[in-house]
Design a protein around this motif. Sequence first.
Motif, PDB file in Angstrom:
ATOM      1  N   LYS A 266       0.887  -1.327   0.202  1.00 44.36           N
ATOM      2  CA  LYS A 266      -0.033  -0.053   0.002  1.00 44.36           C
ATOM      3  C   LYS A 266       1.037   1.353   0.096  1.00 44.36           C
ATOM      4  CE  LYS A 266      -3.680  -2.512   0.619  1.00 44.36           C
ATOM      5  NZ  LYS A 266      -4.827  -2.741  -0.796  1.00 44.36           N
ATOM      6  N   VAL A 267       0.169   2.375  -0.387  1.00 46.42           N
ATOM      7  CA  VAL A 267       1.246   3.616  -0.496  1.00 46.42           C
ATOM      8  C   VAL A 267       0.216   4.815   0.273  1.00 46.42           C
ATOM      9  CG1 VAL A 267       2.148   5.253  -1.890  1.00 46.42           C
ATOM     10  CG2 VAL A 267       2.073   2.947  -2.647  1.00 46.42           C
ATOM     11  N   THR A 268       0.999   5.535   1.074  1.00 47.57           N
ATOM     12  CA  THR A 268       0.485   6.458   1.840  1.00 47.57           C
ATOM     13  C   THR A 268       1.516   7.641   1.379  1.00 47.57           C
ATOM     14  OG1 THR A 268      -0.108   7.458   3.945  1.00 47.57           O
ATOM     15  CG2 THR A 268       1.782   6.323   3.979  1.00 47.57           C
ATOM     16  N   PHE A 269       1.225   9.005   1.841  1.00 47.55           N
ATOM     17  CA  PHE A 269       1.735  10.231   1.423  1.00 47.55           C
ATOM     18  C   PHE A 269       2.398  10.777   2.429  1.00 47.55           C
ATOM     19  CE2 PHE A 269      -1.036   9.062  -2.080  1.00 47.55           C
ATOM     20  CZ  PHE A 269      -0.269   9.555  -3.162  1.00 47.55           C
ATOM     21  N   HIS A 270       3.801  10.978   2.483  1.00 47.70           N
ATOM     22  CA  HIS A 270       4.705  11.812   3.361  1.00 47.70           C
ATOM     23  C   HIS A 270       4.857  13.375   2.699  1.00 47.70           C
ATOM     24  CE1 HIS A 270       8.559  11.896   5.632  1.00 47.70           C
ATOM     25  NE2 HIS A 270       7.797  12.604   6.221  1.00 47.70           N
ATOM     26  N   ILE A 271       3.783  14.057   3.163  1.00 48.44           N
ATOM     27  CA  ILE A 271       3.876  15.530   2.506  1.00 48.44           C
ATOM     28  C   ILE A 271       4.950  16.422   3.274  1.00 48.44           C
ATOM     29  CG2 ILE A 271       2.393  17.522   2.268  1.00 48.44           C
ATOM     30  CD1 ILE A 271      -0.143  15.863   2.536  1.00 48.44           C
ATOM     31  N   GLU A 272       5.649  16.698   1.942  1.00 50.02           N
ATOM     32  CA  GLU A 272       6.906  17.506   2.463  1.00 50.02           C
ATOM     33  C   GLU A 272       6.771  19.009   2.471  1.00 50.02           C
ATOM     34  OE1 GLU A 272       9.814  16.075   3.010  1.00 50.02           O
ATOM     35  OE2 GLU A 272       9.879  14.263   1.955  1.00 50.02           O
ATOM     36  N   PRO A 273       7.687  19.831   3.237  1.00 48.52           N
ATOM     37  CA  PRO A 273       7.213  21.261   3.520  1.00 48.52           C
ATOM     38  C   PRO A 273       7.521  22.076   2.259  1.00 48.52           C
ATOM     39  CG  PRO A 273       9.514  20.677   4.377  1.00 48.52           C
ATOM     40  CD  PRO A 273       8.849  19.211   3.772  1.00 48.52           C
ATOM     41  N   TYR A 274       6.681  21.946   1.353  1.00 46.56           N
ATOM     42  CA  TYR A 274       6.778  22.857  -0.015  1.00 46.56           C
ATOM     43  C   TYR A 274       6.532  24.426   0.338  1.00 46.56           C
ATOM     44  CZ  TYR A 274       1.588  22.300   0.487  1.00 46.56           C
ATOM     45  OH  TYR A 274       0.424  22.147   0.614  1.00 46.56           O
ATOM     46  N   LYS A 275       6.833  25.322  -0.402  1.00 50.20           N
ATOM     47  CA  LYS A 275       6.985  26.649  -0.122  1.00 50.20           C
ATOM     48  C   LYS A 275       5.087  27.014   0.031  1.00 50.20           C
ATOM     49  CE  LYS A 275       8.045  30.995  -2.295  1.00 50.20           C
ATOM     50  NZ  LYS A 275       8.499  31.788  -3.645  1.00 50.20           N
ATOM     51  N   ASP A 276       5.032  27.901   0.989  1.00 46.91           N
ATOM     52  CA  ASP A 276       3.643  28.479   1.476  1.00 46.91           C
ATOM     53  C   ASP A 276       2.860  27.350   1.445  1.00 46.91           C
ATOM     54  OD1 ASP A 276       4.691  31.121   0.575  1.00 46.91           O
ATOM     55  OD2 ASP A 276       4.132  30.720  -1.569  1.00 46.91           O
ATOM     56  N   ARG A 277       3.348  26.234   2.461  1.00 45.64           N
ATOM     57  CA  ARG A 277       2.248  25.507   2.778  1.00 45.64           C
ATOM     58  C   ARG A 277       1.406  25.883   4.022  1.00 45.64           C
ATOM     59  NH1 ARG A 277       4.818  19.719   5.281  1.00 45.64           N
ATOM     60  NH2 ARG A 277       4.933  21.198   7.051  1.00 45.64           N
ATOM     61  N   ASP A 278       0.153  25.897   3.743  1.00 45.95           N
ATOM     62  CA  ASP A 278      -0.617  26.351   4.899  1.00 45.95           C
ATOM     63  C   ASP A 278      -2.059  25.515   4.951  1.00 45.95           C
ATOM     64  OD1 ASP A 278      -1.984  27.460   2.756  1.00 45.95           O
ATOM     65  OD2 ASP A 278      -1.463  29.595   3.269  1.00 45.95           O
ATOM     66  N   ASP A 279      -3.122  25.952   5.566  1.00 44.26           N
ATOM     67  CA  ASP A 279      -4.531  25.314   5.705  1.00 44.26           C
ATOM     68  C   ASP A 279      -4.972  25.311   4.386  1.00 44.26           C
ATOM     69  OD1 ASP A 279      -4.501  28.066   5.914  1.00 44.26           O
ATOM     70  OD2 ASP A 279      -6.235  28.021   7.252  1.00 44.26           O
ATOM     71  N   HIS A 280      -4.887  26.328   3.651  1.00 43.32           N
ATOM     72  CA  HIS A 280      -5.618  26.419   2.324  1.00 43.32           C
ATOM     73  C   HIS A 280      -4.935  25.457   1.422  1.00 43.32           C
ATOM     74  CE1 HIS A 280      -8.463  29.995   3.103  1.00 43.32           C
ATOM     75  NE2 HIS A 280      -7.349  30.211   3.739  1.00 43.32           N
ATOM     76  N   SER A 281      -3.682  25.463   1.263  1.00 41.38           N
ATOM     77  CA  SER A 281      -2.811  24.546   0.256  1.00 41.38           C
ATOM     78  C   SER A 281      -2.969  23.365   0.565  1.00 41.38           C
ATOM     79  CB  SER A 281      -1.607  25.258   0.178  1.00 41.38           C
ATOM     80  OG  SER A 281      -0.676  24.897   1.198  1.00 41.38           O
ATOM     81  N   MET A 282      -3.068  22.877   1.774  1.00 40.40           N
ATOM     82  CA  MET A 282      -3.049  21.746   2.323  1.00 40.40           C
ATOM     83  C   MET A 282      -4.585  21.078   1.935  1.00 40.40           C
ATOM     84  SD  MET A 282      -0.583  19.568   3.778  1.00 40.40           S
ATOM     85  CE  MET A 282      -1.350  18.551   4.895  1.00 40.40           C
ATOM     86  N   TYR A 283      -5.479  21.885   2.224  1.00 40.66           N
ATOM     87  CA  TYR A 283      -6.991  21.321   1.845  1.00 40.66           C
ATOM     88  C   TYR A 283      -6.963  21.041   0.337  1.00 40.66           C
ATOM     89  CZ  TYR A 283     -11.783  20.795   1.766  1.00 40.66           C
ATOM     90  OH  TYR A 283     -13.091  20.323   1.656  1.00 40.66           O
ATOM     91  N   SER A 284      -6.380  21.851  -0.672  1.00 38.90           N
ATOM     92  CA  SER A 284      -6.370  21.449  -1.908  1.00 38.90           C
ATOM     93  C   SER A 284      -5.477  20.285  -2.147  1.00 38.90           C
ATOM     94  CB  SER A 284      -5.679  22.822  -2.495  1.00 38.90           C
ATOM     95  OG  SER A 284      -6.412  23.898  -2.266  1.00 38.90           O
ATOM     96  N   ASN A 285      -4.284  20.075  -1.798  1.00 40.39           N
ATOM     97  CA  ASN A 285      -3.440  19.010  -1.904  1.00 40.39           C
ATOM     98  C   ASN A 285      -4.065  17.605  -1.729  1.00 40.39           C
ATOM     99  OD1 ASN A 285      -0.499  21.055  -1.035  1.00 40.39           O
ATOM    100  ND2 ASN A 285      -1.301  20.702  -2.932  1.00 40.39           N
ATOM    101  N   VAL A 286      -4.730  17.740  -0.229  1.00 41.88           N
ATOM    102  CA  VAL A 286      -5.371  16.297   0.065  1.00 41.88           C
ATOM    103  C   VAL A 286      -6.394  16.197  -0.725  1.00 41.88           C
ATOM    104  CG1 VAL A 286      -6.533  15.347   2.072  1.00 41.88           C
ATOM    105  CG2 VAL A 286      -4.522  16.740   2.543  1.00 41.88           C
ATOM    106  N   LYS A 287      -7.224  17.178  -1.004  1.00 45.57           N
ATOM    107  CA  LYS A 287      -8.458  16.864  -2.082  1.00 45.57           C
ATOM    108  C   LYS A 287      -7.800  16.285  -3.408  1.00 45.57           C
ATOM    109  CE  LYS A 287     -12.240  19.180  -4.203  1.00 45.57           C
ATOM    110  NZ  LYS A 287     -11.959  18.630  -5.628  1.00 45.57           N
TER     111      LYS A 287
END
Length: 503
Positions: A266-287
Amino acid sequence: MFVSLTLVCENHANQGGSWHTVRRKLKMALKLSCSWKPVVWTLNYDIMARFHRRTCIILLLFILFICSMMMALKTLRPDRAGFGDPFGLGLLPELQRTTLLENKHSPLTAARGDSVTHTNNLHTVALNSIKTSMASVRKMEEELPSPNYNFHVFYYSWFGNPQYDGKYIHWNHPLVPHWDSKIANNYPKGRHNPPDDIASSFYPELGTYSSKDPSVIEAHMQQMRSASVGVIALSWYPPGMADENGEPGEDLVPVILDNAHKHNLKVTFHIEPYKDRDDHSMYSNVKYIVDKYGGHPAFYRHKTSTGRTLPMFYVYDSYVTIPEIWANLLTVSGSQSIRNTPYDGLFIALLVEEKHKHEIHRSGFDGIYTYFATNGFSYGSSHHNWPSLKAFCDSSNLMFIPSVGPGYIDTSIRPWNNHNTRNRVNGKYYETAFSAALLVRPEIISITSFNEWHEGTQIEKAIPKKTGQVTYLDYKPHKPTMYLELTRKWSEKYSKEKEQWLM
């Protein structure tokens, strides 16, 4: 009809006639005779000899004729006819009529016949190939241990080489200068020069590979499966983004998912600290991740104690973002709340300092992991702190996921960081970390790492190598598979002990 001829000419002989005359008269009688009469002839040796010669010549000519006919027919034989095909039966009127009736609706019968036969042959070859491949997979499945979905390993797909990427990526990682310029001046600068000089203290058995190479992906999946790992925690950046020394690698995710599924991983995601990571971008990325990959059979979902089955996301360097921003995303009352939506999940924060546990709880995260494979380097990575961290998590309804590793050495990219090196001690360091993890009875254990070669935490196969002035570390006196085998050993031990915990 067989006729035996015997000539009796005693009277003629008695009258003084010669045998020559007898033969001559015999021939004349045969020519003039219009019907056979039952007479018996006796021929001498000369006549019989000539008769045998003629018979042999006729027989030889007949044999040559038959051979010529067979060769002529062979040249007419169709290429597709296999041994034993009834070629030639079509020349018989009855069968010829039957053939014409069968083919009267097929003006291109001959051409189609060739095509159909060729297709059938290809189909047979393909089926045999599939059967062989399936047999190989079944045999491999029988030999491999069962995947343990409570063992997660951090995986990096950021490596490249000229063959697949047009250049080296990450193998030529630059030497990172110390933040204090006075200290930095005492150490070398520049970057590595693959393939002999790479940014690692160990050398991979697969060489300076590209993460895009299908054979490399296949080899990695086999190695992880052989180690009884169940989940790949894939380092992930949003599309078009990468770390400062890498290239975007989003296009590899579907390939990794497909190959993982083939090996029951199985594969899960290890989300790296990309530029301007915040609540808005994280919601978009998870979606984005859930919409695009959530339906894949290799997409990892974890069953919680409440019975919910949710995707899991590791969030690296989560402490960089303040708790209030995370709370917008991860609490039910947050302005960007992802809770109770189709994109809800289990979000696991990185704990480095002790104070982070309270911030993580306030942020709305679902658990913590420690990542670093350096016992004593940080509060979170220190084994002796794991019992108290587990107790805090239990009381706060959080998951505690300790991270174990085989050792640590990053002096190939941070030459000034020698004091944080952790010697592998022929596997003893790794086993000590596992032992400490099992003591706190965690629901999940994470492994740092499968292939973070820069920091020397890899369990991937490594080989001895010496080039010029560089002598790489290796796993001797053990085999290149040593750390895969140790992982398997502790995976099986964990499964057995967990059964006792649940009793």
